[in-house]
Design a protein around this motif. Sequence first.
Motif, PDB file in Angstrom:
ATOM      1  N   MET A 132      88.745  16.561 107.389  1.00 50.51           N
ATOM      2  CA  MET A 132      88.922  16.828 105.796  1.00 50.51           C
ATOM      3  C   MET A 132      89.106  15.291 105.161  1.00 50.51           C
ATOM      4  O   MET A 132      89.115  14.983 104.273  1.00 50.51           O
ATOM      5  N   LYS A 133      89.558  14.198 106.151  1.00 47.06           N
ATOM      6  CA  LYS A 133      89.845  12.830 105.478  1.00 47.06           C
ATOM      7  C   LYS A 133      88.337  12.187 105.267  1.00 47.06           C
ATOM      8  O   LYS A 133      87.902  11.754 106.175  1.00 47.06           O
ATOM      9  N   LEU A 134      88.171  11.972 104.076  1.00 48.89           N
ATOM     10  CA  LEU A 134      86.728  11.487 103.565  1.00 48.89           C
ATOM     11  C   LEU A 134      86.492   9.951 103.688  1.00 48.89           C
ATOM     12  O   LEU A 134      85.290   9.486 103.959  1.00 48.89           O
ATOM     13  N   VAL A 135      87.526   9.150 103.808  1.00 54.02           N
ATOM     14  CA  VAL A 135      87.213   7.767 103.789  1.00 54.02           C
ATOM     15  C   VAL A 135      87.379   7.163 105.428  1.00 54.02           C
ATOM     16  O   VAL A 135      88.675   7.407 106.049  1.00 54.02           O
ATOM     17  N   GLN A 136      86.583   6.258 106.061  1.00 53.94           N
ATOM     18  CA  GLN A 136      86.918   6.224 107.336  1.00 53.94           C
ATOM     19  C   GLN A 136      87.753   5.624 107.729  1.00 53.94           C
ATOM     20  O   GLN A 136      88.628   5.541 108.669  1.00 53.94           O
ATOM     21  N   GLU A 137      88.127   4.339 106.902  1.00 52.45           N
ATOM     22  CA  GLU A 137      89.244   3.405 106.993  1.00 52.45           C
ATOM     23  C   GLU A 137      90.551   4.270 107.068  1.00 52.45           C
ATOM     24  O   GLU A 137      91.608   3.824 108.076  1.00 52.45           O
ATOM     25  N   VAL A 138      90.766   5.242 106.287  1.00 54.49           N
ATOM     26  CA  VAL A 138      91.906   6.155 106.129  1.00 54.49           C
ATOM     27  C   VAL A 138      91.994   7.033 107.582  1.00 54.49           C
ATOM     28  O   VAL A 138      92.980   7.263 108.038  1.00 54.49           O
ATOM     29  N   ARG A 139      90.783   7.864 107.801  1.00 48.25           N
ATOM     30  CA  ARG A 139      90.856   8.395 109.226  1.00 48.25           C
ATOM     31  C   ARG A 139      91.143   7.608 110.245  1.00 48.25           C
ATOM     32  O   ARG A 139      92.073   8.117 111.011  1.00 48.25           O
ATOM     33  N   SER A 140      90.547   6.399 110.464  1.00 49.68           N
ATOM     34  CA  SER A 140      90.882   5.587 111.652  1.00 49.68           C
ATOM     35  C   SER A 140      92.164   5.217 111.776  1.00 49.68           C
ATOM     36  O   SER A 140      92.846   5.174 112.880  1.00 49.68           O
ATOM     37  N   ALA A 141      93.005   4.798 110.601  1.00 53.13           N
ATOM     38  CA  ALA A 141      94.350   4.324 110.592  1.00 53.13           C
ATOM     39  C   ALA A 141      95.329   5.496 110.744  1.00 53.13           C
ATOM     40  O   ALA A 141      96.178   5.365 111.652  1.00 53.13           O
ATOM     41  N   SER A 142      95.015   6.569 110.327  1.00 47.68           N
ATOM     42  CA  SER A 142      96.002   7.627 110.681  1.00 47.68           C
ATOM     43  C   SER A 142      95.746   8.233 112.155  1.00 47.68           C
ATOM     44  O   SER A 142      97.027   8.423 112.646  1.00 47.68           O
ATOM     45  N   ALA A 143      94.678   8.080 112.657  1.00 44.71           N
ATOM     46  CA  ALA A 143      94.273   8.548 114.100  1.00 44.71           C
ATOM     47  C   ALA A 143      95.153   7.414 114.936  1.00 44.71           C
ATOM     48  O   ALA A 143      95.688   7.569 116.093  1.00 44.71           O
ATOM     49  N   ARG A 144      95.107   5.982 114.574  1.00 49.24           N
ATOM     50  CA  ARG A 144      95.636   5.140 115.457  1.00 49.24           C
ATOM     51  C   ARG A 144      97.210   5.316 115.332  1.00 49.24           C
ATOM     52  O   ARG A 144      98.036   5.146 116.395  1.00 49.24           O
ATOM     53  N   SER A 145      97.754   5.370 114.127  1.00 46.47           N
ATOM     54  CA  SER A 145      99.216   5.538 113.983  1.00 46.47           C
ATOM     55  C   SER A 145      99.495   6.767 114.706  1.00 46.47           C
ATOM     56  O   SER A 145     100.614   6.775 115.568  1.00 46.47           O
ATOM     57  N   GLY A 146      99.087   8.026 114.560  1.00 42.93           N
ATOM     58  CA  GLY A 146      99.314   9.214 115.333  1.00 42.93           C
ATOM     59  C   GLY A 146      99.400   9.051 116.749  1.00 42.93           C
ATOM     60  O   GLY A 146     100.438   9.482 117.324  1.00 42.93           O
ATOM     61  N   SER A 147      98.552   8.339 117.324  1.00 46.17           N
ATOM     62  CA  SER A 147      98.267   8.371 118.850  1.00 46.17           C
ATOM     63  C   SER A 147      99.312   7.292 119.100  1.00 46.17           C
ATOM     64  O   SER A 147      99.893   7.455 120.327  1.00 46.17           O
ATOM     65  N   GLN A 148      99.863   6.163 118.499  1.00 48.39           N
ATOM     66  CA  GLN A 148     100.870   5.368 118.992  1.00 48.39           C
ATOM     67  C   GLN A 148     102.146   6.138 118.845  1.00 48.39           C
ATOM     68  O   GLN A 148     103.050   5.666 119.758  1.00 48.39           O
TER      69      GLN A 148
ATOM     70  N   LEU B  66      88.961   5.248  95.005  1.00 41.75           N
ATOM     71  CA  LEU B  66      89.795   3.873  95.362  1.00 41.75           C
ATOM     72  C   LEU B  66      89.781   3.403  96.747  1.00 41.75           C
ATOM     73  O   LEU B  66      89.651   2.319  96.815  1.00 41.75           O
ATOM     74  N   GLN B  67      90.082   4.361  97.587  1.00 41.98           N
ATOM     75  CA  GLN B  67      90.381   3.953  99.091  1.00 41.98           C
ATOM     76  C   GLN B  67      88.761   3.473  99.541  1.00 41.98           C
ATOM     77  O   GLN B  67      88.637   2.855 100.543  1.00 41.98           O
ATOM     78  N   MET B  68      87.757   4.045  99.167  1.00 44.27           N
ATOM     79  CA  MET B  68      86.425   3.722  99.454  1.00 44.27           C
ATOM     80  C   MET B  68      86.300   2.322  98.912  1.00 44.27           C
ATOM     81  O   MET B  68      85.668   1.449  99.652  1.00 44.27           O
ATOM     82  N   GLU B  69      86.613   2.028  97.605  1.00 46.95           N
ATOM     83  CA  GLU B  69      86.460   0.666  97.226  1.00 46.95           C
ATOM     84  C   GLU B  69      87.321  -0.385  98.057  1.00 46.95           C
ATOM     85  O   GLU B  69      86.817  -1.552  98.368  1.00 46.95           O
ATOM     86  N   HIS B  70      88.315  -0.125  98.540  1.00 48.84           N
ATOM     87  CA  HIS B  70      89.331  -0.712  99.588  1.00 48.84           C
ATOM     88  C   HIS B  70      88.421  -1.204 100.788  1.00 48.84           C
ATOM     89  O   HIS B  70      88.563  -2.388 101.297  1.00 48.84           O
ATOM     90  N   GLU B  71      87.862  -0.135 101.365  1.00 49.01           N
ATOM     91  CA  GLU B  71      86.878  -0.548 102.508  1.00 49.01           C
ATOM     92  C   GLU B  71      86.013  -1.424 102.469  1.00 49.01           C
ATOM     93  O   GLU B  71      85.675  -2.455 103.198  1.00 49.01           O
ATOM     94  N   GLN B  72      85.482  -1.623 100.951  1.00 51.99           N
ATOM     95  CA  GLN B  72      84.383  -2.853 100.774  1.00 51.99           C
ATOM     96  C   GLN B  72      84.948  -4.142 100.335  1.00 51.99           C
ATOM     97  O   GLN B  72      84.135  -5.155 100.136  1.00 51.99           O
TER      98      GLN B  72
END
Lengths: 217, 227
Positions: B86-102, B213-219
Motif C-alpha cells: 500500500m505504500k506508493l512511494v519507493q523511498e518511503v517503502r524502503s525507509a520503513s522496511a529498513r527501519s522495521g528490520s533494524q 510531495l513524497q515523490m517530489e522528495h525522491e527527485q
Amino acid sequence: MAKRAPRLGIGGPVGSGKTMLIEQVVPVLFSKGYKIGIISNDVVSKEDADRMRRNLATERGLMAEDLVVGLATGGCPHTAVREDPSMNISAVEEMEARHNELDLIIIESGGDNITTTFSPALADYFLYIVDVAGGDKYPRKRGLGIESCDLLVINKIDLAPHVGADLKVMERDAQVVRKNRPFVFVNCKTGQGVAVVADHIIRDVLFELPPRAKGRQ
Amino acid sequence: MSTDFLSMLQLSDSFFPTGAYTMSNGLEALFKKKKIKERELQRIIQVFLERQIGPADCCALGSAYESAAKSDLAGVLAADDALFSMKLVQEVRSASARSGSQLVRCVRAFSEDKILDGYAGAIRKGKATGVYPVAFAVTCVALYVPKQEAGAMMLYSFCVSMAGAALRLGAIDHVAAQKMLHGLKPTIAKTARENIGRPLGSMWQFAPALDILQMEHEQMDSKMFIT
C-alpha cells in the motif's frame, strides 16, 4: 553462507578529504584484486556519492555502479554512524546481499566535528582524517575521533607553508595524543602517502588475506 | 511499577535506534517550495495521521499485533505484505522496511519471543519486508506492551519525527515543536482508537497531495533527509 566483508568507517570534519581519500585508496586496493563497496553519508545532497560513482565506477570501471550508495542523515551525521546506525546497517546488508564477492565495505561519515566516532556495530575499523589547513592545533586539540580512531590521517600536507602550519608540531602532538597508535601524513591531491594508508587497511582490516576473487572463501 | 511500562518508554524514546531522525516524510520537499508555519505544519501532520498513518499503518499494526499475540506468523506476514504494497512511494517503502528490520534486530538482542524470531527469519529469507508498523507490533507483543498503547506510541513517534524534521529545517523552534505535539494529542488518541481494531481487509489510505510531495522528495538532488 559466506563470511561478511569487513567494514571500514571513515570520519572527519567537512572538507578534510574523506571522499578524496576513498577515491585515492580504492584504486590501490583494486590493483591488488580487492573488491570494494562504498556507503557515503552526505549531510546535504548526494554529491559525494555521485562523484565517487562517476569517478570509480562509470569512468574507471573499478566497481559496479550500485556499489556506491548515498545516504541522507537528517542533518545528524554522527548519529547516523554512532547513536543510531540503523539505516547504515541496512544499507550495508542490502549491498552485501546483492554482492557477496566484496572484500571490504567502506562507510564514509558525513562531515562532522572532532568528537565523531563509529558504532562498533557498524564499523570494524575506524579511520579519522583531518587536514593541515584547519591549523596545526588539530592533533593537540584531541577529541574522540582523533584520539580513539584506529588510524589518524593528516591530509593536505602541501598546504602547510601556506597556512602557517608546522608539520613537525603536528607530528609531535600526534605522537603524544595517539600514544603507540598509528598516524599518517598524506596529500590526497597527489596521492602522496596513500599507499601507506592502503597498507594499513590490508594489514589491519583485511589481515593480509588474499582477495575473495583469488580463492578466499 | 511494572517493567512493561518501562518497555513502553524504551520503545517510544527517540533514543531508540530506528532511524526515524532521517525521515521528513516529504516535509523537506514542501519546505523548499514554501516556508510553512507552525499551524499549517500541524494541519499537515493531522492529515497524515487521519488519512495515511492511521487507516493504513495503524490498522496493519493492530492486525499484526492480534496475529502475533495468537502466535500466528502467517497473519503477521499478511499484514506485512498488505502494508508494504500500500505504500506508493519507493523511498518511503524502503525507509520503513529498513527501519522495521533494524527494530526487530535490536529487540531480539534483549528479548526472546518465538514470533519475533519467526518474523526476523522471514525478513532474512526475503519472505517479509520488515515494514515498520508490523515490526513495531511484533516487538510490542514480545515486550508486553498493550495494543492500544502500541498504536498511540507509533503515531506519537511519527509526530515527533515530523516535528524534529521541521525543527532541523528551521520551520519551528523547540518550544513550538512541543506545543504542536501537545496540540496533536487528541488526534493521535482518536486515530489510534478508530484504527487499531479494524480488520486488515478494511485498510485504506488516501492523501494524494502527500504522496506527490513524497515523490517530489525522491527527485530532489540536494537533500538532508532520506524521505
